[in-house]
Motif scaffolding. Structure first.
Motif, PDB file in Angstrom:
ATOM      1  N   ARG A  97      68.458  29.752   8.394  1.00  0.00           N
ATOM      2  CA  ARG A  97      67.365  30.691   8.674  1.00  0.00           C
ATOM      3  C   ARG A  97      67.760  31.682   9.764  1.00  0.00           C
ATOM      4  O   ARG A  97      67.218  32.793   9.843  1.00  0.00           O
ATOM      5  CB  ARG A  97      66.107  29.922   9.088  1.00  0.00           C
ATOM      6  N   SER A  98      68.744  31.301  10.584  1.00  0.00           N
ATOM      7  CA  SER A  98      69.183  32.155  11.697  1.00  0.00           C
ATOM      8  C   SER A  98      70.309  33.107  11.305  1.00  0.00           C
ATOM      9  O   SER A  98      70.830  33.832  12.160  1.00  0.00           O
ATOM     10  CB  SER A  98      69.652  31.277  12.868  1.00  0.00           C
ATOM     11  N   GLN A  99      70.695  33.116  10.039  1.00  0.00           N
ATOM     12  CA  GLN A  99      71.831  33.939   9.627  1.00  0.00           C
ATOM     13  C   GLN A  99      71.707  35.420  10.010  1.00  0.00           C
ATOM     14  O   GLN A  99      72.687  36.003  10.504  1.00  0.00           O
ATOM     15  CB  GLN A  99      72.030  33.839   8.115  1.00  0.00           C
ATOM     16  N   PRO A 100      70.557  36.066   9.813  1.00  0.00           N
ATOM     17  CA  PRO A 100      70.491  37.484  10.196  1.00  0.00           C
ATOM     18  C   PRO A 100      70.763  37.701  11.684  1.00  0.00           C
ATOM     19  O   PRO A 100      71.421  38.679  12.064  1.00  0.00           O
ATOM     20  CB  PRO A 100      69.058  37.879   9.819  1.00  0.00           C
ATOM     21  N   ARG A 101      70.280  36.783  12.534  1.00  0.00           N
ATOM     22  CA  ARG A 101      70.523  36.919  13.971  1.00  0.00           C
ATOM     23  C   ARG A 101      72.000  36.726  14.280  1.00  0.00           C
ATOM     24  O   ARG A 101      72.594  37.495  15.048  1.00  0.00           O
ATOM     25  CB  ARG A 101      69.680  35.893  14.739  1.00  0.00           C
ATOM     26  N   PHE A 102      72.621  35.709  13.683  1.00  0.00           N
ATOM     27  CA  PHE A 102      74.044  35.498  13.901  1.00  0.00           C
ATOM     28  C   PHE A 102      74.849  36.709  13.418  1.00  0.00           C
ATOM     29  O   PHE A 102      75.772  37.161  14.094  1.00  0.00           O
ATOM     30  CB  PHE A 102      74.519  34.253  13.156  1.00  0.00           C
ATOM     31  N   ALA A 103      74.486  37.205  12.236  1.00  0.00           N
ATOM     32  CA  ALA A 103      75.202  38.346  11.672  1.00  0.00           C
ATOM     33  C   ALA A 103      75.074  39.567  12.572  1.00  0.00           C
ATOM     34  O   ALA A 103      76.033  40.339  12.751  1.00  0.00           O
ATOM     35  CB  ALA A 103      74.682  38.658  10.276  1.00  0.00           C
ATOM     36  N   GLY A 104      73.888  39.772  13.152  1.00  0.00           N
ATOM     37  CA  GLY A 104      73.693  40.899  14.055  1.00  0.00           C
ATOM     38  C   GLY A 104      74.576  40.804  15.284  1.00  0.00           C
ATOM     39  O   GLY A 104      75.141  41.809  15.746  1.00  0.00           O
ATOM     40  N   LEU A 106      77.474  39.215  15.480  1.00  0.00           N
ATOM     41  CA  LEU A 106      78.870  39.404  15.088  1.00  0.00           C
ATOM     42  C   LEU A 106      79.160  40.848  14.709  1.00  0.00           C
ATOM     43  O   LEU A 106      80.269  41.347  14.910  1.00  0.00           O
ATOM     44  CB  LEU A 106      79.206  38.477  13.914  1.00  0.00           C
ATOM     45  N   ASP A 107      78.150  41.514  14.149  1.00  0.00           N
ATOM     46  CA  ASP A 107      78.355  42.869  13.648  1.00  0.00           C
ATOM     47  C   ASP A 107      78.283  43.925  14.741  1.00  0.00           C
ATOM     48  O   ASP A 107      78.702  45.058  14.538  1.00  0.00           O
ATOM     49  CB  ASP A 107      77.310  43.176  12.571  1.00  0.00           C
ATOM     50  N   ALA A 108      77.745  43.548  15.904  1.00  0.00           N
ATOM     51  CA  ALA A 108      77.600  44.520  16.982  1.00  0.00           C
ATOM     52  C   ALA A 108      78.971  45.067  17.398  1.00  0.00           C
ATOM     53  O   ALA A 108      79.870  44.323  17.775  1.00  0.00           O
ATOM     54  CB  ALA A 108      76.913  43.875  18.179  1.00  0.00           C
ATOM     55  N   GLY A 109      79.136  46.358  17.286  1.00  0.00           N
ATOM     56  CA  GLY A 109      80.379  46.991  17.691  1.00  0.00           C
ATOM     57  C   GLY A 109      81.507  46.894  16.695  1.00  0.00           C
ATOM     58  O   GLY A 109      82.630  47.327  16.980  1.00  0.00           O
ATOM     59  N   ALA A 110      81.227  46.330  15.509  1.00  0.00           N
ATOM     60  CA  ALA A 110      82.296  46.204  14.513  1.00  0.00           C
ATOM     61  C   ALA A 110      82.721  47.570  13.998  1.00  0.00           C
ATOM     62  O   ALA A 110      81.908  48.481  13.854  1.00  0.00           O
ATOM     63  CB  ALA A 110      81.828  45.324  13.355  1.00  0.00           C
ATOM     64  N   GLN A 111      84.001  47.694  13.712  1.00  0.00           N
ATOM     65  CA  GLN A 111      84.546  48.919  13.147  1.00  0.00           C
ATOM     66  C   GLN A 111      84.534  48.824  11.624  1.00  0.00           C
ATOM     67  O   GLN A 111      84.530  47.744  11.061  1.00  0.00           O
ATOM     68  CB  GLN A 111      85.984  49.138  13.634  1.00  0.00           C
ATOM     69  N   CYS A 112      84.532  49.970  10.957  1.00  0.00           N
ATOM     70  CA  CYS A 112      84.520  49.991   9.493  1.00  0.00           C
ATOM     71  C   CYS A 112      85.892  50.407   8.983  1.00  0.00           C
ATOM     72  O   CYS A 112      86.435  51.412   9.410  1.00  0.00           O
ATOM     73  CB  CYS A 112      83.455  50.944   8.976  1.00  0.00           C
ATOM     74  N   ALA A 113      86.445  49.603   8.048  1.00  0.00           N
ATOM     75  CA  ALA A 113      87.767  49.903   7.509  1.00  0.00           C
ATOM     76  C   ALA A 113      87.710  50.310   6.048  1.00  0.00           C
ATOM     77  O   ALA A 113      88.724  50.339   5.384  1.00  0.00           O
ATOM     78  CB  ALA A 113      88.668  48.671   7.653  1.00  0.00           C
ATOM     79  N   GLY A 114      86.532  50.642   5.537  1.00  0.00           N
ATOM     80  CA  GLY A 114      86.428  50.987   4.125  1.00  0.00           C
ATOM     81  C   GLY A 114      85.420  52.083   3.898  1.00  0.00           C
ATOM     82  O   GLY A 114      84.701  52.490   4.807  1.00  0.00           O
ATOM     83  N   PRO A 123      68.292  48.139   4.008  1.00  0.00           N
ATOM     84  CA  PRO A 123      68.061  46.733   4.342  1.00  0.00           C
ATOM     85  C   PRO A 123      69.372  45.989   4.454  1.00  0.00           C
ATOM     86  O   PRO A 123      70.366  46.345   3.817  1.00  0.00           O
ATOM     87  CB  PRO A 123      67.229  46.222   3.147  1.00  0.00           C
ATOM     88  N   GLY A 124      69.404  44.942   5.292  1.00  0.00           N
ATOM     89  CA  GLY A 124      70.616  44.156   5.430  1.00  0.00           C
ATOM     90  C   GLY A 124      70.946  43.433   4.144  1.00  0.00           C
ATOM     91  O   GLY A 124      70.110  43.306   3.250  1.00  0.00           O
TER      92      GLY A 124
END
Length: 213
Positions: A97-104, A106-114, A123-124
């Motif tokens: 149930r906490s996946q969206p929070r965990f994903a947020g 981890l995703d903070a500051g991530a760079q895009c390679a594609g 929406p997420g």
């Protein structure tokens, strides 16, 4: 998709096929020799899907066997690298149930390679509903070849917590617009004892990956 998938998949391949298998993976995927993936970088889902299919060929595994092997390896990796995520959740339902929070986080500051990042305001990729106290409904948008892999990751989380749950998947749509709905119904929660003491979870359907030919 964050590069966590790419890093853990290449680790799994190196573990059972050696550096030569990783080199063949990159070559067959059309990537430069020596490419190193980063966990703080987003890569296109289609790239992840292609890498998964190539890894199955190199390890001479069918999709289901590779999914089980990957889930066991990635789960062990996550326990080592992000133990607090597991410690904060008392059971598998709360973890998922906490996946969206965990994903947020981890995703903070991530760079895009594609070329296909999630558009601004869209929406997420994961949507979660709680239809009952002992159930979850998860919707995930991804490339078709990744949908069954995610189901196996859900099963790994349930087994890790020693809970018992029914995990069902229904896929809608076609092509890159496919959405999977995962309905999870918990039959039993294991309780709070002996939590997270192992770095891997073994089940009757998890067998060692044979070495690459």
């Amino acid at each position: 998709m964050l590069g966590i998938f790419h890093v853990t998949l290449t680790e799994l391949l190196a573990l059972h096929g050696g550096p030569a298998a990783v080199a063949r993976l990159l070559e067959q995927a059309g990537l430069p020799a020596g490419t190193r993936f980063r966990i703080d970088t987003r890569y296109p889902d289609t790239d992840a899907e292609r890498l998964l299919a190539i890894a199955a060929q190199l390890l001479e595994l069918d999709a289901a066997a590779l999914h089980r092997a990957y889930a066991a390896h990635a789960g062990a990796w996550a326990l080592r690298v992000f133990p607090s995520f597991f410690e904060l959740a008392p059971d598998s339902r709360e973890f998922l149930r906490s996946q969206p929070r965990f994903a947020g986080l981890l995703d903070a500051g991530a760079q895009c390679a594609g070329p296909d990042p999630l558009p601004a305001g869209a929406p997420g990729p994961i949507e979660i509903e709680t239809p009952a106290p002992d159930a979850l409904r998860i919707r995930w948008r991804a490339s078709p070849g990744l949908l069954a892999l995610y189901r196996e990751l859900l099963r790994w989380v349930v087994r890790h917590y020693r809970d018992v749950a029914d995990v069902r998947m229904q896929v809608n749509g076609s092509g890159t617009g496919m959405v999977a709905t995962y309905d999870l119904s918990w039959i039993r929660f294991a309780g709070s004892t002996h939590r997270h003491e192992r770095f891997e979870t073994a089940g009757p359907d998890e067998r060692p990956v044979p070495p690459a030919a």
